[in-house]
Design a protein around this motif. Structure first.
Motif, PDB file in Angstrom:
ATOM      1  N   LYS A 135       1.685   8.501  13.623  1.00  0.00           N
ATOM      2  CA  LYS A 135       2.417   9.427  12.745  1.00  0.00           C
ATOM      3  C   LYS A 135       3.217   8.572  11.768  1.00  0.00           C
ATOM      4  N   ILE A 136       2.907   8.738  10.488  1.00  0.00           N
ATOM      5  CA  ILE A 136       3.549   7.924   9.457  1.00  0.00           C
ATOM      6  C   ILE A 136       4.250   8.829   8.432  1.00  0.00           C
ATOM      7  N   ARG A 137       5.041   8.201   7.602  1.00  0.00           N
ATOM      8  CA  ARG A 137       5.607   8.867   6.429  1.00  0.00           C
ATOM      9  C   ARG A 137       4.974   8.258   5.194  1.00  0.00           C
ATOM     10  N   ILE A 138       5.136   8.893   4.051  1.00  0.00           N
ATOM     11  CA  ILE A 138       4.674   8.248   2.826  1.00  0.00           C
ATOM     12  C   ILE A 138       5.591   7.042   2.582  1.00  0.00           C
ATOM     13  N   LEU A 139       5.010   5.969   2.056  1.00  0.00           N
ATOM     14  CA  LEU A 139       5.786   4.738   1.856  1.00  0.00           C
ATOM     15  C   LEU A 139       6.323   4.645   0.431  1.00  0.00           C
ATOM     16  N   ASP A 140       5.698   5.396  -0.466  1.00  0.00           N
ATOM     17  CA  ASP A 140       6.078   5.367  -1.881  1.00  0.00           C
ATOM     18  C   ASP A 140       5.758   6.752  -2.419  1.00  0.00           C
ATOM     19  N   ASP A 141       6.667   7.349  -3.189  1.00  0.00           N
ATOM     20  CA  ASP A 141       6.344   8.698  -3.685  1.00  0.00           C
ATOM     21  C   ASP A 141       5.736   8.682  -5.090  1.00  0.00           C
ATOM     22  N   LYS A 142       5.624   7.492  -5.671  1.00  0.00           N
ATOM     23  CA  LYS A 142       5.037   7.405  -7.022  1.00  0.00           C
ATOM     24  C   LYS A 142       3.540   7.084  -6.949  1.00  0.00           C
ATOM     25  N   SER A 143       3.194   6.238  -5.981  1.00  0.00           N
ATOM     26  CA  SER A 143       1.795   5.814  -5.886  1.00  0.00           C
ATOM     27  C   SER A 143       1.282   6.017  -4.456  1.00  0.00           C
ATOM     28  N   PRO A 144       0.050   6.490  -4.328  1.00  0.00           N
ATOM     29  CA  PRO A 144      -0.494   6.683  -2.967  1.00  0.00           C
ATOM     30  C   PRO A 144      -0.912   5.375  -2.295  1.00  0.00           C
ATOM     31  N   GLU A 145      -1.013   4.280  -3.087  1.00  0.00           N
ATOM     32  CA  GLU A 145      -1.631   3.053  -2.566  1.00  0.00           C
ATOM     33  C   GLU A 145      -1.032   2.502  -1.263  1.00  0.00           C
ATOM     34  N   PRO A 146       0.306   2.276  -1.199  1.00  0.00           N
ATOM     35  CA  PRO A 146       0.837   1.668   0.037  1.00  0.00           C
ATOM     36  C   PRO A 146       0.577   2.548   1.276  1.00  0.00           C
ATOM     37  N   THR A 147       0.715   3.857   1.126  1.00  0.00           N
ATOM     38  CA  THR A 147       0.505   4.748   2.282  1.00  0.00           C
ATOM     39  C   THR A 147      -0.976   4.757   2.659  1.00  0.00           C
ATOM     40  N   LEU A 148      -1.819   4.767   1.636  1.00  0.00           N
ATOM     41  CA  LEU A 148      -3.262   4.763   1.872  1.00  0.00           C
ATOM     42  C   LEU A 148      -3.696   3.486   2.592  1.00  0.00           C
ATOM     43  N   LYS A 149      -3.116   2.368   2.172  1.00  0.00           N
ATOM     44  CA  LYS A 149      -3.453   1.084   2.813  1.00  0.00           C
ATOM     45  C   LYS A 149      -3.092   1.137   4.313  1.00  0.00           C
ATOM     46  N   LEU A 150      -1.897   1.641   4.604  1.00  0.00           N
ATOM     47  CA  LEU A 150      -1.472   1.730   6.006  1.00  0.00           C
ATOM     48  C   LEU A 150      -2.393   2.676   6.791  1.00  0.00           C
ATOM     49  N   ALA A 151      -2.658   3.844   6.205  1.00  0.00           N
ATOM     50  CA  ALA A 151      -3.503   4.837   6.896  1.00  0.00           C
ATOM     51  C   ALA A 151      -4.896   4.271   7.152  1.00  0.00           C
ATOM     52  N   LYS A 152      -5.455   3.596   6.155  1.00  0.00           N
ATOM     53  CA  LYS A 152      -6.796   3.009   6.323  1.00  0.00           C
ATOM     54  C   LYS A 152      -6.773   1.895   7.371  1.00  0.00           C
ATOM     55  N   GLY A 153      -5.721   1.101   7.350  1.00  0.00           N
ATOM     56  CA  GLY A 153      -5.573   0.029   8.343  1.00  0.00           C
ATOM     57  C   GLY A 153      -5.541   0.605   9.751  1.00  0.00           C
ATOM     58  N   LEU A 154      -4.815   1.688   9.922  1.00  0.00           N
ATOM     59  CA  LEU A 154      -4.712   2.317  11.246  1.00  0.00           C
ATOM     60  C   LEU A 154      -6.062   2.915  11.654  1.00  0.00           C
ATOM     61  N   GLU A 155      -6.749   3.493  10.684  1.00  0.00           N
ATOM     62  CA  GLU A 155      -8.089   4.029  10.973  1.00  0.00           C
ATOM     63  C   GLU A 155      -8.994   2.887  11.446  1.00  0.00           C
ATOM     64  N   GLY A 156      -8.931   1.769  10.729  1.00  0.00           N
ATOM     65  CA  GLY A 156      -9.744   0.599  11.096  1.00  0.00           C
ATOM     66  C   GLY A 156      -9.370   0.051  12.469  1.00  0.00           C
ATOM     67  N   ALA A 157      -8.107   0.217  12.850  1.00  0.00           N
ATOM     68  CA  ALA A 157      -7.637  -0.289  14.147  1.00  0.00           C
ATOM     69  C   ALA A 157      -7.928   0.701  15.278  1.00  0.00           C
ATOM     70  N   GLY A 158      -8.622   1.785  14.953  1.00  0.00           N
ATOM     71  CA  GLY A 158      -9.081   2.704  16.001  1.00  0.00           C
ATOM     72  C   GLY A 158      -8.263   3.975  16.184  1.00  0.00           C
ATOM     73  N   ALA A 159      -7.416   4.308  15.213  1.00  0.00           N
ATOM     74  CA  ALA A 159      -6.658   5.567  15.347  1.00  0.00           C
ATOM     75  C   ALA A 159      -7.639   6.741  15.334  1.00  0.00           C
ATOM     76  N   CYS A 160      -7.397   7.721  16.218  1.00  0.00           N
ATOM     77  CA  CYS A 160      -8.312   8.869  16.276  1.00  0.00           C
ATOM     78  C   CYS A 160      -7.855   9.942  15.291  1.00  0.00           C
ATOM     79  N   ALA A 161      -6.634   9.887  14.847  1.00  0.00           N
ATOM     80  CA  ALA A 161      -6.086  10.830  13.857  1.00  0.00           C
ATOM     81  C   ALA A 161      -4.791  10.238  13.321  1.00  0.00           C
ATOM     82  N   ILE A 162      -4.398  10.700  12.130  1.00  0.00           N
ATOM     83  CA  ILE A 162      -3.122  10.238  11.566  1.00  0.00           C
ATOM     84  C   ILE A 162      -2.362  11.439  11.028  1.00  0.00           C
ATOM     85  N   THR A 163      -1.109  11.533  11.393  1.00  0.00           N
ATOM     86  CA  THR A 163      -0.259  12.563  10.809  1.00  0.00           C
ATOM     87  C   THR A 163       0.519  11.920   9.673  1.00  0.00           C
ATOM     88  N   VAL A 164       0.528  12.594   8.529  1.00  0.00           N
ATOM     89  CA  VAL A 164       1.293  12.065   7.389  1.00  0.00           C
ATOM     90  C   VAL A 164       2.417  13.046   7.059  1.00  0.00           C
TER      91      VAL A 164
END
Ligand SMILES: Cc1cc2nc3c(=O)[nH]c(=O)nc-3n(C[C@H](O)[C@H](O)[C@H](O)COP(=O)(O)O)c2cc1C
Length: 333
Positions: A135-164
């Motif tokens: 379960k994460i929060r958005i990391l930046d409200d201007k650009s999706p990039e930092p949050t997307l990077k974290l979410a993708k990293g967690l997906e790659g690390a085997g997360a079965c779902a992510i709450t944003v």
């Protein structure tokens, strides 16, 4: 998939989502819920209060546990302990902004450190027998990039779902929710992305779905003192808000169960915040709110509940006519 495609999930809420609280949500149709966040070190240490967070009632069809921490060794041990209990998923808290959590480099502080966050998540996943989500929060409200990077990293690390949660850590639990970033993450991930933030009515739910895309949603403050929100979202126009009698009955059940669970003295003390929550936005007079502090015994609670049963102040229903979109309404008796 961890959840059905349009699941409504009761969020992990520290100091709230214990068995009596979750039972109130179940009475109104909630089918997916989480424990409050569990501190990894307290769990490993065997703290008695922490161990109670692992209890699950027979009527809970789906329950996830949530863990908070940052040290890989402690998280590994905690994951192994939790694996001995009956949960449907283990969620990793990467969003908590509370100072006591942030100062340890955990929660939202950990999410700002990509490498450490992923290492911590991996430790949890490797040592857990159950699916692990984050379960994460958005990391930046201007650009999706930092949050997307974290979410993708967690997906790659085997997360079965992510709450944003579509708010920044500095916003804590209120203020505008960034639906666009949640939408962007949904578009770019293969795993389920649960949308969270600001859902306190069916209208806000529809707004989330239309702006962030369809998928599971999670709600926290919208369900405080308002377990009817699960029915409101599910039944749409067929839903009618509770009458004062129903608010009083629900409040009584919740508090009596809390007293049974913790003992009367502790139960009544921790129930004060629940009483305020049930009264919030329902037009009860301020004078009645002042009496909450004097509830020291079950007899006091019973007489207070009688006052709740009488309904809101004069003027509330006139106000409601002018504000039909107000959340957490009460019906004319
Ligand atoms: C009092 C309180 C305690 C919370 N405790 C937790 C927690 O233990 N774990 C967690 O991941 N989020 C916690 N949250 C955040 C909620 O789960 C949720 O992400 C946030 O309130 C946004 O959702 P909402 O707008 O529906 O309230 C807490 C929120 C509040 C208000």
């Amino acid at each position: 998939m961890l959840y059905p495609p349009t699941a409504l999930i009761l969020a992990p809420i520290s100091g709230y989502t214990d068995i009596p609280y979750r039972n109130g949500a179940i009475r109104h149709g909630c089918a997916f819920a989480f424990t409050e966040m569990i501190d990894d070190a307290s769990l490993v240490f065997g703290n008695k209060k922490t161990l109670r967070f692992l209890e699950r009632a027979d009527n809970e069809k789906w329950l996830g546990a949530q863990i908070v921490g940052s040290d890989t060794d402690t998280l590994s041990k905690a994951a192994r302990i939790i694996s001995n209990y009956n949960f449907d998923a283990l969620d990793f808290n990467l969003g908590c902004p509370a100072p006591k959590v942030v100062k340890k480099g955990e929660g939202s502080a950990l999410s700002a450190d990509y490498d450490r966050a992923l290492k911590a998540f991996e430790a949890l996943r490797k040592n857990s027998d159950m699916p692990v989500s984050a379960k994460i929060r958005i990391l930046d409200d201007k650009s999706p990039e930092p949050t997307l990077k974290l979410a993708k990293g967690l997906e790659g690390a085997g997360a079965c779902a992510i709450t944003v949660h579509g708010r920044l850590a500095k916003q804590f639990y209120s203020g505008p929710v960034n639906h666009d970033i949640i939408c962007e993450i949904r578009k770019n991930l293969k795993i389920q992305v649960v949308a969270n933030g600001g859902i306190n009515s069916r209208q806000k739910y529809m707004e989330m779905v239309s702006l962030a895309g369809s998928g599971p949603v999670m709600l926290a403050t919208g369900a405080m003192g308002n377990p009817w929100i699960f029915e409101e979202i599910e039944y749409a126009e067929k839903f009618t808000p509770p009458a004062p009698r129903q608010v009083a009955d629900e409040m009584e059940k919740h508090i009596l169960e809390t007293c049974e669970y913790y003992g009367t003295e502790i139960g009544l003390r921790i129930s004060r915040k629940f009483i305020f929550d049930y009264m919030k936005g329902r037009g009860y007079p301020a004078l009645l709110k002042n009496q909450v502090i004097h509830i020291k015994a079950i007899a006091d609670l019973k007489s207070f509940i009688c006052e709740i049963r009488k309904g809101p102040s004069d003027g509330y229903f006139k106000w409601l006519e002018k504000n039909p979109g107000a959340p957490r309404k009460i019906r004319h008796p």
